[in-house]
Scaffold this active site. Sequence first.
Site, PDB file in Angstrom:
ATOM      1  N   ASN A 222       0.870  -1.178   0.000  1.00 39.50           N
ATOM      2  CA  ASN A 222       0.000   0.000   0.000  1.00 39.50           C
ATOM      3  C   ASN A 222       0.904   1.224   0.000  1.00 39.50           C
ATOM      4  O   ASN A 222       1.488   1.564   1.025  1.00 39.50           O
ATOM      5  CB  ASN A 222      -0.882  -0.019   1.263  1.00 39.50           C
ATOM      6  CG  ASN A 222      -1.680   1.263   1.423  1.00 39.50           C
ATOM      7  OD1 ASN A 222      -1.806   2.051   0.480  1.00 39.50           O
ATOM      8  ND2 ASN A 222      -2.208   1.506   2.621  1.00 39.50           N
TER       9      ASN A 222
ATOM     10  N   LYS B 279       0.165   4.264  -0.233  1.00 39.90           N
ATOM     11  CA  LYS B 279      -0.475   5.471   0.316  1.00 39.90           C
ATOM     12  C   LYS B 279      -0.216   6.641  -0.649  1.00 39.90           C
ATOM     13  O   LYS B 279      -0.134   6.412  -1.854  1.00 39.90           O
ATOM     14  CB  LYS B 279       0.031   5.746   1.723  1.00 39.90           C
ATOM     15  CG  LYS B 279       0.014   4.494   2.611  1.00 39.90           C
ATOM     16  CD  LYS B 279       0.180   4.798   4.047  1.00 39.90           C
ATOM     17  CE  LYS B 279       0.351   3.496   4.823  1.00 39.90           C
ATOM     18  NZ  LYS B 279       0.047   3.598   6.221  1.00 39.90           N
TER      19      LYS B 279
ATOM     20  N   HIS C 200      -9.569   0.859   4.617  1.00 40.18           N
ATOM     21  CA  HIS C 200      -8.289   1.053   5.308  1.00 40.18           C
ATOM     22  C   HIS C 200      -8.519   1.995   6.487  1.00 40.18           C
ATOM     23  O   HIS C 200      -9.324   2.925   6.408  1.00 40.18           O
ATOM     24  CB  HIS C 200      -7.253   1.637   4.340  1.00 40.18           C
ATOM     25  CG  HIS C 200      -5.872   1.648   4.922  1.00 40.18           C
ATOM     26  ND1 HIS C 200      -5.456   2.613   5.811  1.00 40.18           N
ATOM     27  CD2 HIS C 200      -4.833   0.791   4.775  1.00 40.18           C
ATOM     28  CE1 HIS C 200      -4.200   2.345   6.166  1.00 40.18           C
ATOM     29  NE2 HIS C 200      -3.804   1.246   5.556  1.00 40.18           N
TER      30      HIS C 200
ATOM     31  N   GLU D 234      -6.976   4.412   7.604  1.00 35.99           N
ATOM     32  CA  GLU D 234      -6.794   5.845   7.325  1.00 35.99           C
ATOM     33  C   GLU D 234      -8.029   6.415   6.629  1.00 35.99           C
ATOM     34  O   GLU D 234      -8.380   7.577   6.825  1.00 35.99           O
ATOM     35  CB  GLU D 234      -5.513   6.055   6.503  1.00 35.99           C
ATOM     36  CG  GLU D 234      -4.281   5.850   7.371  1.00 35.99           C
ATOM     37  CD  GLU D 234      -3.037   5.386   6.637  1.00 35.99           C
ATOM     38  OE1 GLU D 234      -2.981   5.486   5.399  1.00 35.99           O
ATOM     39  OE2 GLU D 234      -2.109   4.911   7.323  1.00 35.99           O
TER      40      GLU D 234
ATOM     41  N   GLU E 249      -5.598  -5.304  10.343  1.00 34.45           N
ATOM     42  CA  GLU E 249      -4.610  -4.255  10.558  1.00 34.45           C
ATOM     43  C   GLU E 249      -4.930  -3.523  11.853  1.00 34.45           C
ATOM     44  O   GLU E 249      -5.762  -2.602  11.858  1.00 34.45           O
ATOM     45  CB  GLU E 249      -4.634  -3.257   9.400  1.00 34.45           C
ATOM     46  CG  GLU E 249      -4.261  -3.844   8.063  1.00 34.45           C
ATOM     47  CD  GLU E 249      -3.629  -2.794   7.166  1.00 34.45           C
ATOM     48  OE1 GLU E 249      -2.488  -2.994   6.779  1.00 34.45           O
ATOM     49  OE2 GLU E 249      -4.269  -1.770   6.894  1.00 34.45           O
TER      50      GLU E 249
ATOM     51  N   GLY F 117       2.080   2.080  10.612  1.00 31.64           N
ATOM     52  CA  GLY F 117       2.984   3.219  10.453  1.00 31.64           C
ATOM     53  C   GLY F 117       3.625   3.669  11.751  1.00 31.64           C
ATOM     54  O   GLY F 117       4.223   4.745  11.812  1.00 31.64           O
TER      55      GLY F 117
ATOM     56  N   SER G 286       3.251  -2.359  10.291  1.00 34.79           N
ATOM     57  CA  SER G 286       4.705  -2.324  10.500  1.00 34.79           C
ATOM     58  C   SER G 286       5.391  -3.651  10.189  1.00 34.79           C
ATOM     59  O   SER G 286       6.313  -4.055  10.904  1.00 34.79           O
ATOM     60  CB  SER G 286       5.022  -1.847  11.922  1.00 34.79           C
ATOM     61  OG  SER G 286       4.505  -0.544  12.128  1.00 34.79           O
TER      62      SER G 286
END
Length: 259
Positions: A9, A11, A95, A97, A167, A173, A212
């Site tokens: 991904n 981003k 996701h 985010e 996730e 991150g 991560s």
Amino acid sequence: MRSKLVAGNWKSNGDLAANEALLGHIRAAAADLQGATCAVCVPYPYLFQARQVLADSTVAWGGQDVSQFGAGAYTGAVTAVMLREFGCRYVLVGHSERRSIYGETNDVVAAKFGAALQAGLTPILCVGETLQERETGAMEQVIAAQLDAVIETKGVAALGSAVVAYEPVWAIGTGKTATPQQAQAAHAFIRARIATHDAALASNLVILYGGSVKAANAGELFAMSDIDGGLIGGAALLAEEFMAICRAAERKQQAPVQV
Ligand code: PEP
């Protein structure tokens, strides 16, 4: 045996020159990958480039989000049919985010999931809890609600054409990875929850871990019995690191570890 998948991904990262080098490296290095699929989910403007570099290779590509709507007056939105037109096989939906920054609810995510499926894409449904939810014991409830929104509106059979990515939000991150045991427990919960609707589907479902993941920890995570690969953020921008993670998935495929 379930297939293995490692999806990057990117981003909102990349530029034409850097992408060319990264995609070219992945294309070459993935050519002899056995039993594990490697994919990259790139920003929309670079789908054309991904298709150009990756066409006729073993590497798949996809989007990071998709509109829940079809064509029409939805300024800024990209439809699932458009993603298909650019050769996407996968698309991320839900996701964390997107959920936290753009306020996407479980219902919106379910609608996006449906739009992706209808266009022939394989949605990668992202689920996971925040640190606060984990610490207050709400993890299973949160993940169940994220899954149920899709199952209730699209039917459990829809998950048979999808991938799920667990996730934990606190691991994305942050450099903090879930321990293999924490990740395995969440994956087993997801599989068991879906098995209450359809046991065969659940046992064939590919469930990725994301948060991560690096070359240094991919092997121990992928060794867990319910982890079928990874959704990779930061490390997906580093060609050698990303390919080392793909190799870890390949090793599991060749010598699965029972735990
Ligand atoms: C992600 O973006 O889905 C992700 C897992 O990011 P990172 O690997 O950087 O934690």
